[in-house]
Design an enzyme around this catalytic site. Sequence first.
Site, PDB file in Angstrom:
ATOM      1  N   MET A  34      -5.191   5.706 -10.861  1.00 36.66           N
ATOM      2  CA  MET A  34      -4.841   5.968  -9.461  1.00 36.66           C
ATOM      3  C   MET A  34      -6.103   6.171  -8.645  1.00 36.66           C
ATOM      4  SD  MET A  34      -1.615   8.576  -9.779  1.00 36.66           S
ATOM      5  CE  MET A  34      -2.143   9.474 -11.241  1.00 36.66           C
TER       6      MET A  34
ATOM      7  N   CYS B 224      -3.260  -5.016  -9.057  1.00 35.59           N
ATOM      8  CA  CYS B 224      -3.440  -4.381  -7.752  1.00 35.59           C
ATOM      9  C   CYS B 224      -3.068  -5.355  -6.640  1.00 35.59           C
ATOM     10  CB  CYS B 224      -4.888  -3.912  -7.575  1.00 35.59           C
ATOM     11  SG  CYS B 224      -5.170  -3.202  -5.942  1.00 35.59           S
TER      12      CYS B 224
ATOM     13  N   ALA C 266       2.472   7.062 -12.366  1.00 37.51           N
ATOM     14  CA  ALA C 266       1.492   7.362 -11.317  1.00 37.51           C
ATOM     15  C   ALA C 266       2.039   8.481 -10.433  1.00 37.51           C
ATOM     16  CB  ALA C 266       1.171   6.107 -10.512  1.00 37.51           C
TER      17      ALA C 266
END
Length: 315
Positions: free
Chosen positions: A32, A114, A238
Amino acid sequence: VGDAVVGTEQCQVKDPVDLFLSGQVVKICAPMVRYSKLAFRTLVRKYNCDLCYTPMIVAADFVRSAKARDSEFTTNKGDHPLIVQFAAKEAQVLCDAARIVCPFADGIDLNCGCPQRWAMAEGYGASLINKPELVRDMVRHVRNQINNPRFSVSIKIRIHEDLKRTVDLCRKAEATGVSWITVHGRKVEERHQPVHYDAIKIIKQSMSIPIVANGDIKTLKDAENVHHLTGADGVMVARGLLANPAMFAGYEETPLKCIQDWVDIALEHGTPFTCFHHHLMYMMERITSKQEKKVFNVLSSTSAVLDYLNDHYGL
């Protein structure tokens, strides 16, 4: 000599690939940005987290600049097993970065998931799911150049509209010796839409290496459900861990003990105030009223936060 022996013993127990052979679902703290740094990893490890990732690090900057290395990567003896996640698009650059962290970490992960615009524009992150040959090449290079067979090389991906392409990517990576694959069950353009757990299940059934499921896991019960739905060998979390760093230990919401642990760890690590404060805002989200949030969220110094926690919670 005794210590050295103990040291190697310890490494063997904490080998990340061995975690997947334990028969238990491996509980993982996701990479993260800004948040999965050493102090937070130290906290979640106290609450049953099996494996932690660093935030994503751009490999080219890391290799080029000592300053980048110092600011991006901190670890210590208790910070294991640890995976360093890199953004890369050239095999040799990824190898050079892997070689630098190899003595201090247990493996590297290549970010192929990502979805941020800058990452995609630079040819990093999720743009790589459309370049299976390049991914294969990068994995193969690291495998060939890092001579520690216990050092893991993994990838984290998103899924394609056409799942056959995702399975093809995974098979190519598996053939090159990738240790495991983490699948975030969303397409590149999806943000808060439901996670496609059925897709993760199909990928799991198509592979013989471990598969980790990622996306919308908020509680230990969710983690168990996703394991049953997908057959995944591990779960990566996350936001669920930001909101409740003790979730893997079965707590429904952040216990006060965990907040106290965060304060102690953050102060000990010299965590910058903004980061220290943000983590507390996330952790206390569910246990504070709107009014309390208004007060707490604008506090502007460590001492003000400590006073507040003392006054309201006796911490």
